[in-house]
Design an enzyme around this catalytic site. Structure first.
Site, PDB file in Angstrom:
ATOM      1  CG  HIS A 122      -2.077   0.901   1.087  1.00 33.30           C
ATOM      2  ND1 HIS A 122      -3.227   0.481   0.465  1.00 33.30           N
ATOM      3  CD2 HIS A 122      -2.295   2.183   1.444  1.00 33.30           C
ATOM      4  CE1 HIS A 122      -4.099   1.474   0.465  1.00 33.30           C
ATOM      5  NE2 HIS A 122      -3.562   2.516   1.041  1.00 33.30           N
TER       6      HIS A 122
ATOM      7  CG  ASP B  18     -10.815   3.631   5.156  1.00 36.05           C
ATOM      8  OD1 ASP B  18     -10.390   4.641   5.745  1.00 36.05           O
ATOM      9  OD2 ASP B  18     -10.396   3.293   4.040  1.00 36.05           O
TER      10      ASP B  18
ATOM     11  NE  ARG C 148      -8.900  11.122   6.692  1.00 34.57           N
ATOM     12  CZ  ARG C 148      -8.024  10.205   6.229  1.00 34.57           C
ATOM     13  NH1 ARG C 148      -8.408   8.971   5.948  1.00 34.57           N
ATOM     14  NH2 ARG C 148      -6.761  10.518   6.069  1.00 34.57           N
TER      15      ARG C 148
ATOM     16  CB  SER D 244      -7.379   5.460   6.441  1.00 38.76           C
ATOM     17  OG  SER D 244      -7.636   5.213   5.096  1.00 38.76           O
TER      18      SER D 244
ATOM     19  CE  LYS E  22      -7.514   1.717   2.553  1.00 39.36           C
ATOM     20  NZ  LYS E  22      -7.843   3.116   2.724  1.00 39.36           N
TER      21      LYS E  22
END
Ligand code: URA
Length: 432
Positions: A84, A163, A170, A185, A189
């Site tokens: 990520h 999320d 956001r 966040s 995930k």
């Protein structure tokens, strides 16, 4: 009944909330009992007051509890890896890393997000591929990782729905760049999607949410801590985002650059980051190799064409057409011309990201549709020499007036000097 206004007030005044309170707030938001405006106010209070490590973990757990979780290890009987990025400009790394890792025989299962602010999102890039489905069910996701070796999906309604809602809220309420909100966040995930080992690419610099190495280290440590608490192996690579990654910024343009990279013809900075991240992922996997051997196998998968074959299999498995010709093309292409000769000393990542957003490659409000064809190709990068009148960049736009406006923005993003700049490597530090 959750008293959202009371929790907002207490966070605004700097109180530490309990796990139970955070859980109640997040779960109520996920089912629509707390409206967007209260959650936006809460995020702003967090932005100014921060969250303690215990609150950050509680927020992460609450977001995970808002939906289903997967255990990919149990479902596949293998170590599953994931990567990520904290978000950058021109960051298409997952699109190349996924197929290379899977081509090396390691299952790769990833849930991605959409663009946030001036940064692009993996899902938006994938949706520029005609037919590509990002919304697989959890069961389809597991089956595809098992059968194809690779799946990248959106946050489905059943995985971390809190999320999904918070992320887009956001984005439009100036509450993205907070360490605890970003860490929870991302890690909610990652943990919910069930991979055993995760490489986190923490971007640093002008185009990143973290502007300095120190801030990036703080975010990396927060995510490593969340990983430890959830029993996942995590490595953080801190990478440069003072300039766009590679040349392409904009959804379909970035998919094209991914294809070039999988053919071994990618830009040097992007290729280096892809091989570095892949080396770490293979070292964390059950192949029993170290980072150097992992990197060598990744390079071989590109050279031998197995990474590109895996890309095509994966895209077809999710309903897409993998051929480059199927990608959308912008009707207007305009060159950005260098006003003088010299060395490119700077190329502002935020400025280029904002230009792509203005062209329609990103969203200004959470309801905005994306124009997948538009964006910027930065032909010259810091360290390159340029002649007066030579093309610095290419604008891909919907019409001539959008292209002209974007060209003015991009020329202002470049600085050209007499001396070459000091070069900064793409991978700045590895932690974990
Ligand atoms: N990426 C995420 O998944 N979440 C954030 O908050 C920022 C970047």
């Amino acid at each position: 009944m959750v008293h959202a206004a009371e929790l907002i007030r207490r966070k605004r005044d700097g109180d530490e909330l309990t796990s139970a309170e955070l859980r109640e707030l997040v779960l109520a938001y996920a089912v629509g009992e707390v409206p967007d405006y209260q959650m936006a106010a809460f995020c702003m209070a967090v932005y100014f007051r921060g969250l303690s490590p215990a609150e950050t973990f509680a927020l992460t757990e609450a977001m995970i509890a808002s939906g289903e979780t997967l255990d990919l290890h149990a479902a596949l009987g293998r170590t599953v890896v994931d990567k990520h990025s904290t978000g950058g400009v021109g960051d298409k790394t997952s699109l190349a890393v996924g197929p290379i890792v899977a081509a090396c025989g390691v299952p790769f299962g990833k849930m991605s997000g959409r663009g946030l602010g001036h940064t692009g999102g993996t899902l938006d890039k994938l949706e520029s591929i005609p037919g590509f489905r990002v919304e697989l069910s959890a069961a389809e996701f597991v089956t595809q990782v098992r059968e194809v070796g690779l799946a990248i999906i959106g946050q489905t309604g059943d995985l971390v729905p809190a999320d999904k809602l918070l992320y887009s809220l956001r984005d439009v309420t100036a509450t993205v760049d907070n360490v605890s909100l970003i860490a929870s966040s991302i890690m909610s995930k990652k943990i919910a999607a069930g991979a055993d080992a995760i490489v986190l690419d923490v971007k640093v610099g002008d185009g990143a949410f973290m502007k300095t190495l120190d801030d990036a280290r703080t975010l990396a440590e927060a995510m490593l801590e969340l990983g430890r608490r959830a029993d996942r192996r995590v490595v953080c690579v801190l990478t440069d985002m003072d300039q766009p990654l590679g040349h392409a910024v904009g959804n379909a343009l970035e998919v094209r650059e991914t294809l070039a990279t999988l053919r071994g013809q990618g830009p040097p900075d992007f290729t280096e980051l892809v091989l570095d991240a892949t080396g770490h992922l293979l070292a964390l996997s059950d192949l029993g190799v170290d980072g150097d051997e992992g990197r060598a196998r990744a390079a071989a998968a590109v050279q031998e064409g197995t990474a590109l074959e895996m890309y095509e299999r994966w895209i077809r498995a999710q309903g897409g057409d993998p051929s480059e010709d199927a990608l959308p093309v912008a009707p207007e292409v305009r060159e950005v011309i260098a006003p003088r000769a010299g060395h490119v000393t700077r190329l502002g990542a935020v400025a280029v990201g904002m230009t792509a957003l203005h062209l329609g490659a990103g969203r200004r409000t959470k309801e905005d549709a994306i124009d997948h064809a538009v964006g910027v190709r930065c032909l010259k990068k810091p360290g390159d020499t340029v002649d007066a009148g030579e093309a610095l960049a290419e604008i891909h736009a919907r019409d001539a007036s959008a292209a002209a406006e974007a060209a003015n923005e991009v020329v202002a993003a470049y600085a050209i000097g007499d001396e070459p700049p000091t070069s900064r490597p793409i991978v700045l530090e590895t932690i974990g």
